[in-house]
Design a protein around this motif. Sequence first.
Motif, PDB file in Angstrom:
ATOM      1  N   THR A  82       0.837  -1.200   0.000  1.00 18.09           N
ATOM      2  CA  THR A  82       0.000   0.000   0.000  1.00 18.09           C
ATOM      3  C   THR A  82       0.875   1.254   0.000  1.00 18.09           C
ATOM      4  O   THR A  82       0.615   2.216  -0.731  1.00 18.09           O
ATOM      5  N   ASP A 138      -6.987  -4.228  -3.419  1.00 17.51           N
ATOM      6  CA  ASP A 138      -6.324  -5.114  -2.478  1.00 17.51           C
ATOM      7  C   ASP A 138      -7.004  -6.481  -2.518  1.00 17.51           C
ATOM      8  O   ASP A 138      -8.219  -6.563  -2.651  1.00 17.51           O
ATOM      9  N   ARG A 250       3.947  -4.285   9.471  1.00 21.12           N
ATOM     10  CA  ARG A 250       2.748  -3.926  10.218  1.00 21.12           C
ATOM     11  C   ARG A 250       2.832  -4.441  11.653  1.00 21.12           C
ATOM     12  O   ARG A 250       2.435  -3.755  12.599  1.00 21.12           O
TER      13      ARG A 250
HETATM   14 MG   LIG Z   1      -2.198  -2.784   2.303  1.00 23.57          MG
END
Ligand SMILES: [Mg+2]
Lengths: 294, 125
Positions: A82, A138, A250
């Motif tokens: 992203t 996505d 993440r």
């Molecule tokens: Mg993403």
Amino acid sequence: MSEPAAPVPESVDLDAERQGSGIDAVLDQLDTELVGLVPVKTRIREIASLLLIDRLRRKLELSAASPTLHMCFTGNPGTGKTTVAQRMADILHRLEYVRVGHVVSVTRDDLVGQYIGHTAPKTKEVIKKAMGGVLFIDEAYYLYRPENERDYGQESIEILLQVMENHRDDLVVILAGYKDRMDKFFQSNPGMRSRIAHHIDFPDYESQELLHIGKLMLAEQNYQFTSEAESVFAEYIERRRQQPHFANARSIRNALDRARFRQAGRLCQQGGQLSRQSLVTIEAQDIRSSRVFD
Amino acid sequence: MITQGTFSFLPALSNEQILKQLKYCIDHGWAVNVEYTDDPHPRNTYWEMWGLPMFDLRDPAGILMEINACRKTHPETYIRVSAFDNTKGWESIRLSFIVNRPSVERQYRLERTEVASRQQRYAIR
Ligand SMILES: [Mg+2]
Ligand SMILES: Nc1ncnc2c1ncn2[C@@H]1O[C@H](COP(=O)(O)OP(=O)(O)OP(=O)(O)O)[C@@H](O)[C@H]1O
């Protein structure tokens, strides 16, 4: 009477064009702000070179169809897909491949409807919003559900295919998802495969890279590790990546968010006068009390 | 030739010119409608909507895509673009222009009818 056309120049200044576009600033920023991802960065530089040369060729009126730039980003969660899509949009905008340079990020639910006649308007609405920029889909493979013959996802795919072909100048489509599922999706959707010019794979990060990413994230928010905390965090990374649901960068971001919580708790218990130093410091204990060390 | 809305005394706008007008509309935050009709009588203010009003767009190419789709499905109609401004106090159409005409244009003429006391009634037919 129309003005006589200016003569086509015999040469063009590459350096001036580079500077005018501001492209180097974006590429350098990409290098410094994103850790690792060497193959990804290399591909992006290649694409940027192509667009830059394309622009110069157009100045000399050397016509050629504008290149297809639809892409597919594959990789595990948290590998930066992203984030890179955002940067990509910025680069495409600076090189005037797209007019606006925004990113519209969607998943199946934004494109596919619940009943007959619902899907086409939904997909078109999203496409219209993305025009002038990048449409980021996505987990694109969820669009295709072979187990359900009447799934409306197929309708959405057809519309996307048409737009990807006929509106190349109006938007760039980036599909993203896990590599194996994406490969399967392309096997069943050769039309989609043939319209995507660039397949970019995002590798999992090395532990070293994750540590580096963690330190960058902390610095961004005006925190820092003590040297002991840093080595505990390195160990944290080793342990965490063996566990289920590990999501690369993440997971790092989430771990640091929790460390901030524990630091705040610790400082509140301690009470009294707090130095600037203590407010910015993450101590080893803020990390060691994670469940990962149980 | 039917004249209504903006630009209708000019030669037909090219797609490029239409895009510029559309950009002006979305940059002002107006919602853009594509409408069509085979009854362009000035008293007929309600044309058929082609799809839903479009807003929150960053670029006009999507609107032109709808205009072209409408032209393809209804080539022998009048198609217009209208831009609605929802800011308080305006709440009305700010710009409207024709983007498609049938190959044979509708003709209207003024008809007079004499009624009581030599009064004249006018109608456009
Ligand atoms: Mg993403
Ligand atoms: N190479 C990197 N350097 C620094 N930060 C990174 C890097 N890669 C990812 N991050 C950070 O990690 C977080 C997750 O990244 P991102 O959302 O781009 O991953 P993703 O691949 O899209 O994940 P998902 O598949 O789960 O959507 C973001 O906060 C991003 O800023």
